[in-house]
Design an enzyme around this catalytic site. Structure first.
Site, short mmCIF file in Angstrom:
data_model
loop_
_atom_site.label_atom_id
_atom_site.label_comp_id
_atom_site.label_asym_id
_atom_site.label_seq_id
_atom_site.Cartn_x
_atom_site.Cartn_y
_atom_site.Cartn_z
N ASP A 30 0.84 -1.19 0.00
CA ASP A 30 0.00 0.00 0.00
C ASP A 30 0.88 1.25 0.00
OD1 ASP A 30 -3.23 0.52 0.90
OD2 ASP A 30 -1.82 2.20 1.10
N HIS A 100 -10.45 -5.03 -3.39
CA HIS A 100 -9.12 -5.26 -2.82
C HIS A 100 -9.26 -5.69 -1.38
CE1 HIS A 100 -10.15 -0.98 -2.40
NE2 HIS A 100 -9.49 -1.01 -1.23
P1 5GP Z 1 -9.64 1.62 0.43
O1 5GP Z 1 -9.62 2.92 1.15
O2 5GP Z 1 -10.40 1.74 -0.88
O3 5GP Z 1 -10.05 0.45 1.22
O4 5GP Z 1 -8.13 1.30 0.08
C1 5GP Z 1 -7.46 1.80 -1.03
C2 5GP Z 1 -6.01 1.72 -0.70
O5 5GP Z 1 -5.29 1.86 -1.89
C3 5GP Z 1 -5.54 2.82 0.25
O6 5GP Z 1 -5.00 2.23 1.43
C4 5GP Z 1 -4.50 3.58 -0.56
O7 5GP Z 1 -3.39 3.98 0.22
C5 5GP Z 1 -4.11 2.58 -1.62
N1 5GP Z 1 -3.69 3.17 -2.87
C6 5GP Z 1 -4.36 4.12 -3.58
N2 5GP Z 1 -3.69 4.43 -4.71
C7 5GP Z 1 -2.58 3.64 -4.71
C8 5GP Z 1 -1.50 3.51 -5.64
O8 5GP Z 1 -1.40 4.16 -6.67
N3 5GP Z 1 -0.53 2.60 -5.31
C9 5GP Z 1 -0.60 1.84 -4.17
N4 5GP Z 1 0.42 1.00 -3.96
N5 5GP Z 1 -1.60 1.95 -3.29
C10 5GP Z 1 -2.58 2.84 -3.56
#
Ligand code: 5GP
Ligand code: ZN
Length: 114
Positions: A30, A100
């Site tokens: 992440d 995810h």
């Molecule tokens: P959510 O908030 O949708 O459960 O999690 C999305 C996750 O994706 C977040 O923890 C965020 O830090 C991660 N994330 C968003 N964009 C990117 C990216 O471009 N690369 C990586 N490695 N992680 C990302």
């Protein structure tokens, strides 16, 4: 999906720190880690969230969970402990609309699940 950030990572158009990959799934660190180990596991095929799990082939559904277990082993947290979590929808603050599963560990995690 052309403009989905996780589809672009799966296609290699956006770089990521890969932890695990097989034909069905990709796991990468992440970008904004919330724990010493914070890895995101995604299906290579786009679906928006866990609500659409049935749109994935059964072997991909199974591969997602097995990949979480494999990520824990590869990052050395299988025995110390870890948590998997998938934010689904607005109340969970899902920010990327591609299914995810977060794998979190490497230190004592908050007891709260909310
Ligand atoms: P959510 O908030 O949708 O459960 O999690 C999305 C996750 O994706 C977040 O923890 C965020 O830090 C991660 N994330 C968003 N964009 C990117 C990216 O471009 N690369 C990586 N490695 N992680 C990302
Ligand atoms: Zn996508």
């Amino acid at each position: 999906m052309d403009d989905c950030i996780f589809c672009r990572i799966a296609r290699g158009e956006i770089p990521s720190a890969k932890v695990y990959e097989d034909e069905h799934v990709l796991a990468f660190k992440d970008i904004n880690p919330l724990a010493p180990v914070h890895v995101v596991v995604i299906p290579k095929q786009h679906v928006a969230s866990l609500n659409e799990l049935d749109a994935l082939p059964a072997d991909t559904q199974l591969a997602l969970l097995r990949a979480c277990r494999e990520v824990a082993r590869l990052t050395g947290i299988a025995d110390s402990g870890y948590r998997i979590a998938s934010n689904c929808g607005a109340d969970a603050s899902q920010s990327v609309q591609h299914l995810h599963i977060h794998v979190l560990g490497g230190g004592k995690l908050s007891v709260s699940m909310a």
